[in-house]
Design a protein around this motif. Structure first.
Motif, PDB file in Angstrom:
ATOM      1  N   LEU A 237       0.823  -1.211   0.000  1.00 32.00           N
ATOM      2  CA  LEU A 237       0.000   0.000   0.000  1.00 32.00           C
ATOM      3  C   LEU A 237       0.860   1.265   0.000  1.00 32.00           C
ATOM      4  O   LEU A 237       0.530   2.263  -0.645  1.00 32.00           O
ATOM      5  CB  LEU A 237      -0.935   0.006   1.213  1.00 32.00           C
ATOM      6  N   LEU A 238       1.981   1.211   0.709  1.00 28.20           N
ATOM      7  CA  LEU A 238       2.885   2.376   0.745  1.00 28.20           C
ATOM      8  C   LEU A 238       3.531   2.651  -0.602  1.00 28.20           C
ATOM      9  O   LEU A 238       3.988   3.770  -0.859  1.00 28.20           O
ATOM     10  CB  LEU A 238       3.971   2.153   1.804  1.00 28.20           C
ATOM     11  N   ALA A 239       3.549   1.647  -1.465  1.00 28.62           N
ATOM     12  CA  ALA A 239       4.184   1.806  -2.777  1.00 28.62           C
ATOM     13  C   ALA A 239       3.182   2.156  -3.870  1.00 28.62           C
ATOM     14  O   ALA A 239       3.574   2.297  -5.036  1.00 28.62           O
ATOM     15  CB  ALA A 239       4.910   0.517  -3.159  1.00 28.62           C
ATOM     16  N   THR A 240       1.923   2.324  -3.527  1.00 27.92           N
ATOM     17  CA  THR A 240       0.909   2.601  -4.556  1.00 27.92           C
ATOM     18  C   THR A 240       0.935   4.063  -4.991  1.00 27.92           C
ATOM     19  O   THR A 240       1.413   4.940  -4.273  1.00 27.92           O
ATOM     20  CB  THR A 240      -0.498   2.263  -4.027  1.00 27.92           C
ATOM     21  N   ARG A 241       0.379   4.305  -6.153  1.00 20.51           N
ATOM     22  CA  ARG A 241       0.303   5.664  -6.703  1.00 20.51           C
ATOM     23  C   ARG A 241      -0.732   6.520  -5.980  1.00 20.51           C
ATOM     24  O   ARG A 241      -0.782   7.729  -6.169  1.00 20.51           O
ATOM     25  CB  ARG A 241      -0.033   5.601  -8.194  1.00 20.51           C
ATOM     26  N   TYR A 242      -1.565   5.882  -5.173  1.00 22.56           N
ATOM     27  CA  TYR A 242      -2.616   6.635  -4.469  1.00 22.56           C
ATOM     28  C   TYR A 242      -2.306   6.824  -2.982  1.00 22.56           C
ATOM     29  O   TYR A 242      -3.185   7.130  -2.189  1.00 22.56           O
ATOM     30  CB  TYR A 242      -3.991   5.970  -4.651  1.00 22.56           C
ATOM     31  N   LEU A 243      -1.049   6.693  -2.588  1.00 24.44           N
ATOM     32  CA  LEU A 243      -0.680   6.893  -1.186  1.00 24.44           C
ATOM     33  C   LEU A 243      -1.017   8.318  -0.726  1.00 24.44           C
ATOM     34  O   LEU A 243      -1.451   8.521   0.417  1.00 24.44           O
ATOM     35  CB  LEU A 243       0.809   6.608  -0.990  1.00 24.44           C
ATOM     36  N   GLY A 253       0.132  10.919   9.115  1.00 21.82           N
ATOM     37  CA  GLY A 253       0.665   9.919  10.042  1.00 21.82           C
ATOM     38  C   GLY A 253       0.299   8.494   9.690  1.00 21.82           C
ATOM     39  O   GLY A 253       0.899   7.547  10.214  1.00 21.82           O
ATOM     40  N   ILE A 254      -0.661   8.313   8.792  1.00 22.19           N
ATOM     41  CA  ILE A 254      -1.104   6.956   8.484  1.00 22.19           C
ATOM     42  C   ILE A 254      -0.002   6.141   7.820  1.00 22.19           C
ATOM     43  O   ILE A 254       0.035   4.911   7.937  1.00 22.19           O
ATOM     44  CB  ILE A 254      -2.367   6.985   7.596  1.00 22.19           C
ATOM     45  N   ALA A 255       0.911   6.799   7.135  1.00 26.73           N
ATOM     46  CA  ALA A 255       1.998   6.083   6.458  1.00 26.73           C
ATOM     47  C   ALA A 255       2.935   5.401   7.443  1.00 26.73           C
ATOM     48  O   ALA A 255       3.622   4.443   7.092  1.00 26.73           O
ATOM     49  CB  ALA A 255       2.789   7.038   5.563  1.00 26.73           C
ATOM     50  N   GLY A 256       2.959   5.868   8.671  1.00 29.10           N
ATOM     51  CA  GLY A 256       3.827   5.253   9.668  1.00 29.10           C
ATOM     52  C   GLY A 256       3.115   4.287  10.585  1.00 29.10           C
ATOM     53  O   GLY A 256       3.703   3.831  11.572  1.00 29.10           O
ATOM     54  N   ASN A 257       1.874   3.964  10.285  1.00 32.39           N
ATOM     55  CA  ASN A 257       1.084   3.060  11.132  1.00 32.39           C
ATOM     56  C   ASN A 257       0.507   1.949  10.257  1.00 32.39           C
ATOM     57  O   ASN A 257      -0.597   2.068   9.728  1.00 32.39           O
ATOM     58  CB  ASN A 257      -0.030   3.839  11.821  1.00 32.39           C
ATOM     59  N   PRO A 258       1.250   0.847  10.067  1.00 33.97           N
ATOM     60  CA  PRO A 258       0.830  -0.194   9.124  1.00 33.97           C
ATOM     61  C   PRO A 258      -0.552  -0.768   9.416  1.00 33.97           C
ATOM     62  O   PRO A 258      -1.350  -0.964   8.490  1.00 33.97           O
ATOM     63  CB  PRO A 258       1.921  -1.269   9.282  1.00 33.97           C
ATOM     64  N   SER A 259      -0.858  -1.057  10.672  1.00 34.94           N
ATOM     65  CA  SER A 259      -2.151  -1.664  10.973  1.00 34.94           C
ATOM     66  C   SER A 259      -3.302  -0.709  10.675  1.00 34.94           C
ATOM     67  O   SER A 259      -4.355  -1.118  10.160  1.00 34.94           O
ATOM     68  CB  SER A 259      -2.197  -2.108  12.438  1.00 34.94           C
TER      69      SER A 259
END
Length: 480
Positions: A237-243, A253-259
């Motif tokens: 998900l972090l590698a998607t074009r829609y991040l 902050g959601i990028a640093g919280n995998p769950s």
């Protein structure tokens, strides 16, 4: 003896009056013809009035109008879901739904097994789909359609639990329900309470309560999208074009919280399924017939009558066909679970192991009710909307057309040798996809399963053809 002609008869003279002319035979015929024409004209006017103002017609007249014209004599206004532009969350969910990069193989997305062009079911006739890291792993069940799930309640046992935030102890409920007789299913009549059967939930065994829970399952299933861990999903998900859309909607902050990232991603997929009208279009011929905007053919109308007949097909006993009192369109399922005893499908690789049995609610893919063996063999009753678009049927995909499905219902008890294989000794292996100790769970009370061996099947071939004609009216996208 020769009779004088009518013209030769003497005129009749009423007492105290002038002679009255006698009607000739030709005159009487002419009068009769005019009378019949007048009655026909009056009936035609009455029928036309009935079509314009059906709600003013007595039930008997409505039935005549329905039979003659194919029109619904009592149209209703259906309350469809609101059609509005998709929210930002739903638009994000749509991208996730079609994103193949989220799978271990890079070749599979939600849409791979739930094709929009096939009522969000598979686009092929395989009994199970291939997946896994190398797209060579066979599944265990055919993917059900994702349509018409927007009103699905959470899984429960017994009387309808409704929406609740209180955690439910399934084992406790199942234990309480043990020994309580199951309510009989009757078309067009509500089951007698308590209906002590499982109901609600998603997947064939109800193991997910929400669309969000359902969406996460295939991502980590080794025979589907095959991510080894939820963390693998987060990295993808972090590698998607829609991040950036994630960050805009849920904060940077959601990028640093995998769950949290995974949770919100699955929430977005759920919102897409709820908001996009293609998942619950209600644009079938039957919907328009309910609203008085379409007419059913004689075959379709007869099929509907059989579908609703509690002593015939009794399809509506489980696949509810009537709108709710609140105007909600029928979704053609009571969302309950039934053990039907469909024959084993040898085309499923897992079934090559004679010790393997898919028993639905009590396992093997859910474990919380494994000890509640009164539910072994029970699977969710699916919607029949768009059923004519499917290419495999039941939880094991054993049948591939609606005629085979209807033959199963018609012949399972009366002529089981036409449904099930025989063993080496020639004995019919009835209910061969369920261990013998659970055969008592199979429904033998509801029509048409209440027939006995050797009885005349309840439906003729023509009946079956007409029921199928009606079921084809449940496909969305009808054009007059």
């Amino acid at each position: 003896m020769n009779h004088p002609s009518d013209a030769a008869l003497p005129p009749h003279r009423p007492a105290g009056g002038e002679p009255s002319p006698v009607l000739t035979r030709r005159s009487r015929l002419r009068l009769l013809a005019w009378s019949v024409a007048g009655i026909a004209l009056a009936f035609a006017i009455y029928c036309a009035y009935a079509l314009v103002y059906p709600e003013r017609m007595p039930p008997a007249v409505g039935a005549i109008v329905e039979e003659i014209t194919g029109a619904n004599p009592h149209p209703v206004q259906l309350m469809r879901p609101q059609n509005a532009p998709l929210s930002a969350v739903a638009l994000l969910g749509k991208q996730i739904f079609f994103d193949q990069s989220l799978s271990a193989s890079g070749m599979q997305s939600c849409a791979s097994c739930h094709s929009p062009q096939h009522a969000y079911g598979p686009d092929n006739a395989f009994p199970v789909q291939l997946g896994g890291a190398h797209m060579n792993q066979a599944g265990y069940r055919p993917p059900p359609s994702l349509t018409y799930l927007y009103r699905q309640a959470p899984f429960s046992i017994g009387p309808d639990q409704g929406d609740t935030d209180v955690p439910v102890d399934m084992t406790q409920l199942a234990t309480q329900a043990a020994g309580v007789q199951r309510a009989q299913k009757t078309a067009l009549a509500a089951p007698a309470a308590p209906a002590m059967v499982p109901q609600g939930g998603l997947f064939w065994d109800g193991r997910a309560d929400t669309l969000q829970d359902q969406a996460i399952g295939p991502l980590t299933n080794p025979v589907e999208m095959a991510n080894a861990t939820p963390e693998d999903v987060a990295r993808k998900l972090l590698a998607t074009r829609y991040l950036d859309q994630f960050k805009q909607i849920f904060g940077p902050g959601i990028a640093g919280n995998p769950s949290l990232l995974i949770s919100e991603a699955m929430f977005a997929v759920g919102r897409y399924q709820i908001e996009d009208p293609s998942f619950h279009a209600f644009t079938s011929k039957y919907d328009y017939w309910l609203e008085g905007k379409a007419r059913l053919t004689h075959a379709e109308l007869h099929g509907l009558q059989l579908f609703n007949d509690k002593d015939k097909a009794n399809c509506a006993g489980c696949h509810l066909s009537q709108p709710g009192k609140d105007g909600l369109p029928p979704v053609f399922t009571d969302t309950q679970y039934e053990a039907l005893g469909v024959p084993r499908n040898p085309a499923i690789p897992a079934n090559r192991d004679p010790k393997f049995f898919d028993m639905g609610v009590c396992g093997p893919f859910r474990s919380d009710l494994a000890k509640q063996t009164q539910y072994c063999g029970m699977f969710l009753t699916p919607t029949l909307r768009n059923v004519a678009e499917r290419k495999m049927f039941f939880h094991n995909g054993v049948y591939h057309d609606l005629t085979q499905v209807m033959d199963f219902y018609n012949l399972r008890n009366t002529s089981p040798e036409k449904i099930y294989p025989r063993d080496a000794s020639g004995k019919v292996q009835k209910y061969n996809d369920l261990p013998p100790q659970y055969h008592a769970n199979v429904d033998v009370a509801d029509a048409p399963f209440d027939r006995k061996f050797g009885d005349q099947p309840v439906m003729t071939d023509q009946d079956i053809a007409d029921i199928i004609a009606f079921m084809k009216t449940l496909s969305d996208g009808y054009r007059d």
